[in-house]
Design a protein around this motif. Structure first.
Motif, mmCIF file in Angstrom:
data_model
loop_
_atom_site.group_PDB
_atom_site.id
_atom_site.type_symbol
_atom_site.label_atom_id
_atom_site.label_comp_id
_atom_site.label_asym_id
_atom_site.label_seq_id
_atom_site.Cartn_x
_atom_site.Cartn_y
_atom_site.Cartn_z
ATOM 1 N N LEU A 3 0.833 -1.206 0.000
ATOM 2 C CA LEU A 3 0.000 0.000 0.000
ATOM 3 C C LEU A 3 0.865 1.253 0.000
ATOM 4 N N TRP A 19 -9.836 -3.438 -6.328
ATOM 5 C CA TRP A 19 -11.084 -4.011 -5.795
ATOM 6 C C TRP A 19 -10.854 -4.519 -4.376
ATOM 7 N N LYS A 20 -9.724 -5.184 -4.142
ATOM 8 C CA LYS A 20 -9.435 -5.719 -2.804
ATOM 9 C C LYS A 20 -9.302 -4.598 -1.782
ATOM 10 N N ILE A 21 -8.634 -3.514 -2.165
ATOM 11 C CA ILE A 21 -8.488 -2.378 -1.254
ATOM 12 C C ILE A 21 -9.859 -1.772 -0.950
ATOM 13 N N ASN A 23 -12.812 -3.198 -1.231
ATOM 14 C CA ASN A 23 -13.589 -4.144 -0.435
ATOM 15 C C ASN A 23 -13.132 -4.130 1.018
ATOM 16 N N GLY A 24 -11.815 -4.071 1.240
ATOM 17 C CA GLY A 24 -11.290 -4.044 2.596
ATOM 18 C C GLY A 24 -11.718 -2.803 3.360
ATOM 19 N N LEU A 25 -11.842 -1.691 2.654
ATOM 20 C CA LEU A 25 -12.275 -0.440 3.273
ATOM 21 C C LEU A 25 -13.791 -0.273 3.259
ATOM 22 N N SER A 26 -14.497 -1.195 2.572
ATOM 23 C CA SER A 26 -15.959 -1.118 2.412
ATOM 24 C C SER A 26 -16.382 0.202 1.789
ATOM 25 N N HIS A 89 -17.453 -9.619 -4.383
ATOM 26 C CA HIS A 89 -17.238 -8.335 -3.724
ATOM 27 C C HIS A 89 -17.729 -8.435 -2.282
ATOM 28 N N GLN A 90 -17.611 -7.351 -1.558
ATOM 29 C CA GLN A 90 -18.040 -7.328 -0.166
ATOM 30 C C GLN A 90 -19.546 -7.575 -0.054
ATOM 31 N N ASP A 126 -21.716 -10.104 -4.200
ATOM 32 C CA ASP A 126 -20.918 -10.845 -3.227
ATOM 33 C C ASP A 126 -20.872 -12.332 -3.550
#
Length: 148
Positions: A3, A19-21, A23-26, A89-90, A126
């Protein structure tokens, strides 16, 4: 790639990493890739682009939504004879996809849906899903993503 490298502009993350970042941060992906403006025009090929790891799909975030927005809009270009698998996804994400040009197969979990030009589909993002372009022409897609 860390990061820190991305934050310092030393690395250009792939679509799957972004996308992962997000999703991790919602948060919607558009909050990570576009600057806010008073009036915006989104023109094809101009502005930020995010390319999938396998280079099959180019995503163009169209508009930056306000902080804590619950939706975002993208256009995407899926190369001929290619596959794009963003994965799940989330929880709470709903995808609305319209085929603007071409023909698309969309696999959601184990079910395949065939979409032609101007067909649209809505599904829970999701769930694992894969976009397949088995034609010799680029498929142009319009995405609306909502976050619940």
């Amino acid at each position: 790639m860390t990061l820190g490298n991305i934050e310092r502009g030393e690395a250009n993350p792939s679509l799957s990493v972004i996308w992962k970042i997000a999703n991790g941060l919602s948060i919607p992906i558009s909050l990570l890739v576009k600057e806010p403006e008073e009036v915006e025009i989104s023109r094809k090929g101009v502005g930020n682009k995010v390319v999938s790891e396998n280079k099959a799909c180019t995503l163009e975030p169209m508009f930056n939504m306000p902080a804590f927005a619950t939706s975002e809009i993208h256009r995407a270009f899926l190369k001929p004879n290619s596959i794009y698998s963003p994965g799940a996804h989330q929880p709470g994400v709903i995808e609305y996809v319209t085929v603007m040009k071409g023909e698309l197969s969309l696999v959601i979990e184990n079910e395949t849906f065939s979409l032609s030009e101007f067909d649209s589909i809505k599904f829970n993002g999701d769930r694992n899903h894969t976009y397949i372009n088995s034609t010799s022409s680029t498929v142009v897609l319009h995405f609306v993503m909502t976050y619940g």
